[in-house]
Design an enzyme around this catalytic site. Structure first.
Site, short mmCIF file in Angstrom:
data_model
loop_
_atom_site.label_atom_id
_atom_site.label_comp_id
_atom_site.label_asym_id
_atom_site.label_seq_id
_atom_site.Cartn_x
_atom_site.Cartn_y
_atom_site.Cartn_z
CD GLU A 5 39.93 40.85 43.36
OE1 GLU A 5 40.98 40.81 42.55
OE2 GLU A 5 39.93 41.64 44.25
CG HIS A 12 33.45 49.38 44.37
ND1 HIS A 12 33.90 50.14 43.47
CD2 HIS A 12 34.33 48.94 45.08
CE1 HIS A 12 35.45 50.12 43.54
NE2 HIS A 12 35.63 49.18 44.74
#
Lengths: 258, 335
Positions: free
Chosen positions: B67, B136
Site C-alpha cells: 500500500e 477491516h
C-alpha cells in the site's frame, strides 16, 4: 567493512579516465568538474550563512558527495527525471538548478524555487527534470517509480533516477518500490549514497547486509558498488544502468560509497 | 452539470463507480487504475469488475500487496502527467500508506511552490456491517480530512458516487473517496453518460422545520428513514447529506440550522474528534449560534474497535432507532 572503506578512500586518479574520455567530450567533462566545484562552494556558502544565523530551519549539506551527484547526472538529459533527498542541494545543482533561486529559497523568498514555502529540503525544478527533494527518508523512492511508470506508459524514453541515503534502505518504501520497479521493468535507477551513517547510527549497526547493493538481489536487479568519490566510476555505472533502463530491461541499484 | 440530456437507469453504487471509471478511461488515455486484485479478480468488492477485459492489464493494474509503495507510485505517476485511480482494498489499509498520502500527495503542490500538482484519486472501501472486525471496518475519513491539501468525499448515493468520482478525476489535487461497503449493492437512479457532482457541496435530502441532521455516507439513509418515522410523530426533520468532508460546505449547513434552530450530527466514525465535532464547531462559531434553541447533539460510533459479534457490531454504530430517539429527545427537550 573497514578494509573496504579504506580501499574506497584511495585516490581515484587515472583509473577513471578511460571511460570518461571515451564517453564524454571535453566540454561535458569541464562542465562536470565545474559543477562539482560549484556544489562544494555552494554548500560552504550555505553553511556559512546557516552558522551566521541567516538561514532559518534545517540544512543538510552534501559536501563529500559531489562526485556521486554529478557522476550520475552526467548521463541524464533535462528530460530525464530525478527524485532527491533532504541532503539534496548537490542533486539539484547537478541536474542544472539555478543556484541563486536555491539560495533565495533558503532565505524564504518568493523568488526561491518553492516561493519560500519549502526551504532547503524541498527544492524542485521540474523544467530540469528535478521532481523534488524530500524531507521524508525514502519518501521519493516510490514517487520515482511512479514517474518511471509514466515514462513507460507514455513511451517518452525518459529515465528516472531516485537518489537516497543509506538510511532509506531500511524503510519499507525502499523495498516496496524496488520490487514494483522490477516486476514492471520500469526505467528507473536507484542510487544509494552511502556515507556510512544515518545521523548517529552507522550502517553496520543499522543494516543486516554488508553492502546495500546486496539488496538488489532480492529484487532481481543488478546491484553495483562504486567509489562514490570517483566521478568516473560513478558515471560508468550510471551509464550502464541508464542504458539498461532505456532498453526496457528494468531497474538497477547503484551504491555509491562516499 | 450534465453534458447532455441522457437516460436515467437504476444502477448499484458499485456499478455507478465502475461506470465512472470506464467513462473516464474511454475519454482520457491518462486515466488508469491501480490496486490489489482489481484485475481478473475484479476487486475485493467487485467494483472494477470486468474492466480489465475492456481496458487490459496495463490500465487496470494489479499491484503487489504494497500500500505504501503503491500509493507512492500513484503519486509519482500523477505528478508526471497521468491520472491514476488507486483502490485500497479496505480503507483501514490507509494506515499503511499514510506517509505517501499525508506527507507527499497532500503537500507537494504547496511545498514545492506550485511547481507540480498531484491529480491522484484514491478510493477507500470503508465502514462496518460486514463482520470483518476491527481491522477491516473502520471509518477513517476524518484522519484524512484533517490534512490541508487533500479533498475528502463520501458519496452516499449511486448518482453521487458516479458524479463525484468523475469530478475527482478532473480535479488537479488529490481526492480521497470513502465508499461505505454496505452501499455497494444499494441501487439508485444514475444518468447515462458523463456528468459531475461538485466536490465541496452538501445536498439537502429532505426539507424540515424542527431539526437539522447533518449525516455522512450510509448515515444519510438511516437518517432519512428516521426522519420518516419522526414525521409520524409530528417532528419535521431536515436531512443534509454532507457529501464532502474537506472542503466542508459551510453555507448549506449554517443556512439550515438558522432555519431549524437545532443540530444533530450523525456519522459512523468514532464520535470523538471527528466530523461531528467539526460540524458542531462550525455552527457554534457562526451566525447560526444565535438561532440554536438546544444544545448540539452528536451521534457517532462507540469508543471501541469494531467488534466481530454481529449484535455488538451493530451496537457500536448509530442505528435508525438511535437516531429517532436522539432526535425526539432533542426536539421535545426530554433529555
Amino acid at each position: 567493512m573497514a578494509a573496504r572503506q579504506k580501499q574506497a578512500r584511495q585516490p581515484a586518479e587515472g583509473r577513471n579516465l578511460p571511460f570518461l574520455y571515451a564517453r564524454f567530450d571535453a566540454d561535458a567533462l569541464r562542465g562536470a568538474l565545474r559543477k562539482m566545484h560549484l556544489i562544494r562552494q555552494f554548500e560552504e556558502g550555505a553553511e556559512d550563512s546557516y552558522m551566521r544565523g541567516l538561514i532559518h530551519g534545517t540544512m543538510h549539506l552534501s559536501i563529500g558527495q559531489e562526485a556521486s551527484a554529478v557522476g550520475i547526472c552526467l548521463g541524464l538529459s533535462d528530460e530525464d527525471q530525478i527524485t532527491s533527498t533532504h541532503r539534496g542541494h548537490g542533486h539539484s545543482i547537478a541536474k542544472g538548478a539555478d543556484v541563486s533561486r536555491m539560495f533565495a529559497e533558503f532565505f524564504g523568498k518568493t523568488t526561491g524555487y518553492c516561493r519560500g514555502r519549502g526551504g532547503s529540503m524541498h527544492i524542485a525544478d521540474v523544467s530540469k527534470g528535478n521532481l523534488g527533494a524530500n524531507g521524508i527518508v525514502g519518501g521519493g523512492i516510490p514517487i520515482a517509480v511512479g514517474a518511471a511508470l509514466t515514462a513507460k506508459k507514455l513511451g517518452t524514453g525518459k529515465v528516472v533516477v531516485s537518489f537516497f541515503g543509506d538510511g532509506a534502505n531500511n524503510e519499507g518504501a525502499f523495498h516496496e518500490a524496488l520490487n514494483m520497479a522490477s516486476i514492471w521493468k520500469l526505467p528507473v535507477v536507484f542510487v544509494c549514497e552511502n556515507n556510512g551513517y544515518g545521523m548517529s547510527t552507522s550502517v553496520a549497526r543499522a543494516t543486516a547486509v554488508a553492502n546495500i547493493a546486496d539488496r538488489a538481489a532480492a529484487y532481481a536487479m543488478p546491484g553495483v558498488i562504486v567509489d562514490g568519490n570517483s566521478v568516473g566510476e560513478v558515471a560508468e555505472a550510471a551509464d550502464a544502468a541508464i542504458a539498461r533502463a532505456r532498453r526496457g530491461e528494468g531497474p538497477t541499484l547503484i551504491e555509491c560509497k562516499t | 452539470m450534465m453534458d447532455a440530456a441522457t437516460a436515467v437507469r437504476e444502477l448499484s453504487y458499485a456499478q455507478a463507480i465502475q461506470e465512472a471509471m470506464a467513462l473516464a478511461m474511454e475519454a482520457d488515455e491518462r486515466v488508469f487504475l491501480m490496486g490489489e486484485d482489481i484485475g481478473v479478480y475484479g476487486g475485493a468488492f467487485q467494483v472494477t469488475g470486468d474492466l480489465v477485459e475492456r481496458f487490459g492489464p496495463e490500465r487496470v493494474m494489479d499491484t503487489p500487496i504494497s500500500e505504501l509503495g503503491g500509493a507512492g507510485v500513484a503519486v509519482g505517476a500523477a505528478v508526471t502527467g497521468l491520472r491514476p485511480i488507486f483502490e485500497f482494498q479496505f480503507s483501514d489499509f490507509a494506515a499503511l500508506a499514510m506517509e505517501q498520502i499525508v506527507n507527499q500527495a497532500a503537500k507537494m503542490r504547496y511545498m514545492l511552490g506550485g511547481a507540480v500538482s498531484v491529480p491522484v484519486v484514491m478510493r477507500f472501501p470503508a465502514g462496518s456491517g460486514t463482520g470483518a472486525a476491527a481491522q477491516h471496518s473502520q471509518s477513517l475519513e476524518a484522519w484524512l480530512g484533517h490534512v490541508p491539501g487533500l479533498k475528502v468525499i463520501q458519496p452516499a448515493t449511486p448518482h453521487d458516487a458516479k458524479g463525484m468520482l468523475l469530478a475527482a478525476i478532473e480535479d488537479p489535487d488529490p481526492v480521497m473517496i470513502f465508499e461505505h461497503k454496505l452501499l455497494y449493492k444499494m441501487k439508485g437512479a444514475v444518468p447515462e453518460g458523463r456528468y459531475t457532482v461538485p466536490i465541496g457541496k452538501a445536498e439537502v435530502r429532505r426539507q424540515g422545520r424542527d431539526l437539522t441532521i447533518v449525516a455522512t455516507s450510509i448515515m444519510v439513509h438511516k437518517s432519512l428513514e428516521a426522519a420518516q418515522m419522526l414525521a409520524a410523530e409530528g417532528i419535521d426533520v431536515e436531512v443534509i447529506d454532507l457529501r464532502t468532508v474537506r472542503p466542508m460546505d459551510r453555507e448549506t449547513v449554517i443556512a439550515s440550522v438558522c432555519k431549524t434552530s437545532r443540530l444533530m450530527c450523525v456519522y459512523e466514525a468514532v464520535k470523538t474528534l471527528g466530523i461531528g465535532a467539526e460540524v458542531s464547531a462550525m455552527v457554534a462559531e457562526s451566525e447560526a449560534f444565535d438561532f440554536l434553541d438546544a444544545p448540539i447533539v452528536r451521534l457517532g460510533g462507540a469508543e471501541t474497535p469494531i467488534p466481530y459479534n454481529p449484535d455488538l457490531e451493530k451496537a457500536t454504530v448509530p442505528q435508525v432507532g438511535d437516531i429517532v430517539a436522539a432526535a425526539r429527545a432533542l426536539v421535545t427537550g426530554a433529555r
